[in-house]
Design a protein around this motif. Structure first.
Motif, PDB file in Angstrom:
ATOM      1  N   TYR A 117      68.460  49.541  51.792  1.00  0.00           N
ATOM      2  CA  TYR A 117      68.296  50.872  52.340  1.00  0.00           C
ATOM      3  C   TYR A 117      67.383  51.716  51.446  1.00  0.00           C
ATOM      4  O   TYR A 117      67.847  52.604  50.743  1.00  0.00           O
ATOM      5  N   PRO A 118      66.095  51.439  51.451  1.00  0.00           N
ATOM      6  CA  PRO A 118      65.194  52.260  50.631  1.00  0.00           C
ATOM      7  C   PRO A 118      65.095  53.671  51.201  1.00  0.00           C
ATOM      8  O   PRO A 118      65.005  53.866  52.411  1.00  0.00           O
ATOM      9  N   SER A 119      65.106  54.649  50.324  1.00  0.00           N
ATOM     10  CA  SER A 119      64.987  56.031  50.776  1.00  0.00           C
ATOM     11  C   SER A 119      63.514  56.371  51.008  1.00  0.00           C
ATOM     12  O   SER A 119      62.626  55.820  50.344  1.00  0.00           O
ATOM     13  N   PRO A 120      63.221  57.268  51.946  1.00  0.00           N
ATOM     14  CA  PRO A 120      61.827  57.673  52.166  1.00  0.00           C
ATOM     15  C   PRO A 120      61.170  58.225  50.906  1.00  0.00           C
ATOM     16  O   PRO A 120      59.984  57.995  50.669  1.00  0.00           O
ATOM     17  N   GLU A 121      61.939  58.950  50.084  1.00  0.00           N
ATOM     18  CA  GLU A 121      61.379  59.494  48.846  1.00  0.00           C
ATOM     19  C   GLU A 121      61.008  58.373  47.881  1.00  0.00           C
ATOM     20  O   GLU A 121      59.974  58.434  47.201  1.00  0.00           O
ATOM     21  N   GLN A 122      61.867  57.375  47.826  1.00  0.00           N
ATOM     22  CA  GLN A 122      61.603  56.233  46.949  1.00  0.00           C
ATOM     23  C   GLN A 122      60.347  55.488  47.389  1.00  0.00           C
ATOM     24  O   GLN A 122      59.490  55.124  46.571  1.00  0.00           O
ATOM     25  N   VAL A 123      60.217  55.286  48.693  1.00  0.00           N
ATOM     26  CA  VAL A 123      59.044  54.595  49.225  1.00  0.00           C
ATOM     27  C   VAL A 123      57.786  55.419  48.991  1.00  0.00           C
ATOM     28  O   VAL A 123      56.733  54.880  48.617  1.00  0.00           O
ATOM     29  N   HIS A 124      57.891  56.729  49.204  1.00  0.00           N
ATOM     30  CA  HIS A 124      56.723  57.580  48.989  1.00  0.00           C
ATOM     31  C   HIS A 124      56.262  57.512  47.540  1.00  0.00           C
ATOM     32  O   HIS A 124      55.060  57.453  47.259  1.00  0.00           O
ATOM     33  N   SER A 125      57.213  57.500  46.599  1.00  0.00           N
ATOM     34  CA  SER A 125      56.866  57.385  45.185  1.00  0.00           C
ATOM     35  C   SER A 125      56.163  56.065  44.905  1.00  0.00           C
ATOM     36  O   SER A 125      55.194  56.008  44.145  1.00  0.00           O
ATOM     37  N   LEU A 126      56.644  54.999  45.551  1.00  0.00           N
ATOM     38  CA  LEU A 126      56.022  53.686  45.368  1.00  0.00           C
ATOM     39  C   LEU A 126      54.609  53.658  45.919  1.00  0.00           C
ATOM     40  O   LEU A 126      53.676  53.140  45.287  1.00  0.00           O
ATOM     41  N   LEU A 127      54.417  54.256  47.102  1.00  0.00           N
ATOM     42  CA  LEU A 127      53.099  54.232  47.735  1.00  0.00           C
ATOM     43  C   LEU A 127      52.085  55.083  46.982  1.00  0.00           C
ATOM     44  O   LEU A 127      50.884  54.807  47.016  1.00  0.00           O
ATOM     45  N   GLN A 128      52.560  56.128  46.314  1.00  0.00           N
ATOM     46  CA  GLN A 128      51.660  57.015  45.585  1.00  0.00           C
ATOM     47  C   GLN A 128      51.278  56.471  44.218  1.00  0.00           C
ATOM     48  O   GLN A 128      50.356  56.977  43.583  1.00  0.00           O
TER      49      GLN A 128
END
Length: 756
Positions: free
Chosen positions: A257-268
């Motif tokens: 269950y990755p959080s959207p904030e966690q994914v956004h940090s990864l993508l940035q």
């Protein structure tokens, strides 16, 4: 006949394969075989049948669906149920003892492969791009909780239940695509330890090359549920995320269950690989935020569609201002493509998918047009393995052109976004490039309302226009397609759709403005315009001899119109039927030297398909070799896994359609025999990071050779032994009905059985 097989690390082994010796070998083989588990299950998609039944075939080749289970060399497994006597027979229907085979009895019995206990490869560390170890943790649930949450109907089902078209329509969500299943607590399936056999020499498997490597899927199934969709229904939650801990030799881990904030940090994070999402155990999607042509885009690329015979897909979606959450509708698009491919419905170049309801938060978005990139810039994009297509978002008024004449829409998009021949990017909320159909020559050639008929398009037929001359280049190998056009057209008109020409430096483009259509030309940046391509040609035989013209040629929208007399039309038809070149002289009868010419010429074209495709057997390029998809009447599967043959490549000097037809039937027989032989070993193969296998068969009048390999290395000996037993009778029977010499390569994928 002499049959040869190239085993791993050894020279060529030869043995005589006369019918008598084959029967003697089979008799000895049956005496040595102890009763084993049940044979492979043949699953017919859609009908729920599970029995392995014989199938009628127009050739003399024996049906591999009725292959003897003894030919699979299945090891004896303690504790299995049915242990009936295994039988073997040959292509002529004769048993090894000389009796006539009763196929109804031989095809009966157990319906499932035994548990796989083939010896594994030696353990090779799996290397993938790593990310921040803090972002990923391997989550596991207690066995009892897993069993309680998943339920036996999901993980004990012997057949992969893919919903029918009616069921998908009934469950369609608000976006017009099939609604995905809810991601409940059963996202993690029970993790099973890979079986091992100490002391067995294994194959040295190359490490995973990156996020687009198909072998990355080898580790997914033990961490996620066997469901077609792991995409949550709510708008905020994302599917499971795949990554590694960052340590040398570490294996991928799944975060449920990755959080959207966690994914956004990864993508940035600069310098990190794309975020890899798990849509199901057979399909990954890599997502990245990139700068492309000076703008910020969401970049999506699939990894896993090849396993179903579908080209991988990339999407470049322009980011909205301050958009920081992954557009989940693109995941739904990929799942729709996956489900269609599972049912044998594939997307190819210039095909489209259309939506009935809102997509990406707008009802104006009509669907996607898919194109094969040609000369567009692909630098610095993490591309999937070839072949792949690029999806371009289209608006609802553009749907008719996407359905009946997609090359017009593709080139018009290129003019709009100053990209030749077309952009690879998608823009939300843009203005449609076409409106009401209005008055167009296409009203006479295609059905723009009900899509009941369209223009006959001949692949690789090119139309080139130069000063004073136009050339219609017809590939010789497409003669049968030309005959279909002639036979379906009326006596006064011949209309043919052409392919986009990479040989031309510009192309005619049809632009609609204020309801009217006019012509522009789009060209390769930085190149002088010498040869201009066209999208279609119409020959009209209604020109009267009294008109004062020999013939007329003119540009109409994005095509070429050639008006000729009835006599010239008869000559053109005759030339096409006899495969002869034909010249049409255009201009006034008394114009002297002021002539223009339209040349219809037959050309030998090089096969340009399969660009970038690599052989699993030895890593050679398969570019330029003709291929076709393999569609078997049955899938071969166990409780958990299945093997699917997706494509056959022909190593031919000449493209002879009549020969290919015979070869294809033979290829299907070999594909089914090989699938049955591999079926007992699927679990071990995949646990050893082998999920894509190539089988190359070379046959001549006195020699047969086959090789089976993955990622450029041959399979270990015990797998080749299993293939020996299954392929020898099929090859022996098939050579009598196939033109020799013959060399082909079949590609197989190991997939997970998934439920809806």
């Amino acid at each position: 006949m002499v049959l040869m097989r190239v085993p791993e690390g050894a020279g060529v082994q030869t043995f005589t394969a006369s019918p008598a010796l084959l029967r003697e070998t089979a008799q000895a083989f049956e005496r040595m075989m102890s009763p084993t588990g049940s044979g492979p299950q043949a699953h017919h998609p859609g009908d729920g049948a599970a029995a392995l039944l014989p199938r009628e075939t127009p050739t003399s080749v024996s049906s591999p669906t009725a292959l003897p289970t003894s030919a699979l060399r299945q090891p004896s497994i303690e504790g299995l149920g049915s242990r009936e006597q295994k039988r073997v027979w040959f292509a002529d229907g004769i048993l090894p003892n000389g009796e006539v085979a009763d196929t109804t009895k031989l095809s009966s019995g157990s319906k499932r492969c035994p548990e796989d206990c083939s010896p594994p490869f030696s353990d090779v560390p799996m290397m993938v791009n790593t990310v921040d170890p803090a972002l990923f943790t391997t989550l596991q649930k207690p066995d009892d909780e897993l069993r309680g949450s998943t339920g036996s109907k999901d993980f004990g089902s012997p057949v992969s239940h893919i919903p029918s078209v009616e069921n998908q329509l009934a469950s369609t969500g608000a976006d017009g695509l099939s609604a995905s299943a809810t991601l409940a607590d059963d996202v993690f399936a029970e993790i099973e330890a890979a079986c091992s056999s100490p002391g067995v020499a294994g194959n040295s498997v190359l490490p995973v090359a990156g996020v687009s490597d198909y072998r990355l899927l080898c580790y997914v199934d033990r961490h996620v549920a066997s469901k077609v969709s792991l995409l949550p229904d709510d708008e905020d939650s994302l599917p499971p995320l795949l990554g590694t801990s960052g340590e040398q030799g570490s294996v991928p881990a799944v975060q449920a269950y990755p959080s959207p904030e966690q994914v956004h940090s990864l993508l940035q994070s600069e310098g990190f690989p794309p975020a890899t999402f798990v849509l199901n155990a057979n399909l990954l999607v890599n997502v990245r935020l990139i700068v492309y042509c000076s703008d910020k885009y969401w970049y999506f690329s699939t990894n896993g569609l090849h396993g179903l015979g579908q080209a991988e897909i990339i999407v470049l979606l322009l980011c909205l201002p301050n958009e920081d959450r992954v557009p989940k509708d693109i995941f739904r698009l990929f799942l729709t493509i996956y489900k269609d491919a599972h049912k044998g419905k594939y997307i190819e170049n210039l095909d489209s998918i259309t939506f009935t309801e809102s997509f990406l938060s707008s009802k104006d978005h009509g669907g996607f047009l898919f194109i094969a990139p040609t000369i567009q810039t692909l630098d610095d994009l993490p591309l999937p393995s070839s072949p792949f297509l690029c999806g371009i978002l289209i608006q609802k008024p553009e749907i008719p052109w996407a359905k009946v004449f997609p090359i017009r829409l593709m080139l018009r998009l290129g003019v709009e976004y100053k990209a030749y021949p077309a952009p690879l990017t998608s823009v939300r909320g843009r203005k449609p490039l076409f409106g009401e159909i209005g008055h167009t020559i296409m009203n006479l050639l295609v059905d723009l309302r009900n899509y009941q008929y369209t223009l006959h398009n001949i692949d690789q037929l090119l139309i080139h226009m130069e000063m004073g001359k136009s050339s219609i280049k017809v590939p010789r190998k497409k003669y049968s397609d030309v005959m279909k056009v002639l036979n379906s057209s009326n006596e006064h008109v011949i209309s043919i759709g052409a392919s986009f020409s990479t040989e031309a430096d510009s192309h005619l483009v049809c632009v609609q403005s204020d309801g009217t259509y006019h012509t522009q030309a789009s060209s390769v940046p930085g190149h002088p315009r010498r040869v201009t391509g066209a999208s279609f040609v119409v020959f009209s035989g209604a020109l009267k001899p009294s008109s004062g013209f020999l013939a007329k040629s003119s540009i109409v929208e994005d095509g070429l119109m050639v008006q000729i007399t009835p006599e010239t039309m008869n000559g053109l038809r005759q030339a096409l039927r006899e495969q002869k070149d034909f010249r049409i002289t255009c201009g006034k009868v008394d114009a002297g030297d002021l002539r223009e010419y339209v040349d219809v010429c037959w050309v030998d074209t090089a096969e340009e398909g399969n660009r970038g495709v690599i052989s699993p057997v030895d890593g050679i390029s398969l570019q330029g070799f003709p291929s076709e998809k393999v569609k078997l009447e049955a899938d071969f599967e166990t409780d958990e896994k299945m093997v699917k043959c997706t494509e056959v490549f022909y190593f031919l000097k000449d493209w002879d359609l009549s020969v290919l037809s015979t070869h294809y039937q033979f290829a299907k027989e070999i594909a089914m025999a090989c699938s049955a032989a591999l079926c007992p070993h699927l679990k071990t193969l995949k646990s050893d990071r082998v999920n894509r296998i190539g089988l190359r068969v070379s046959i001549d009048t006195d020699v047969v050779e086959f090789q089976a390999g993955s990622e450029g290395q041959l399979l270990p000996q015990h797998y080749l032994n299993a293939l020996d037993s299954a392929l020898i009778p099929v090859i022996h029977g098939g050579t009598s009905s196939s033109s020799l010499p013959l060399e082909m390569e079949l590609v197989f994928f190991i997939l997970e059985n998934l439920v809806s």
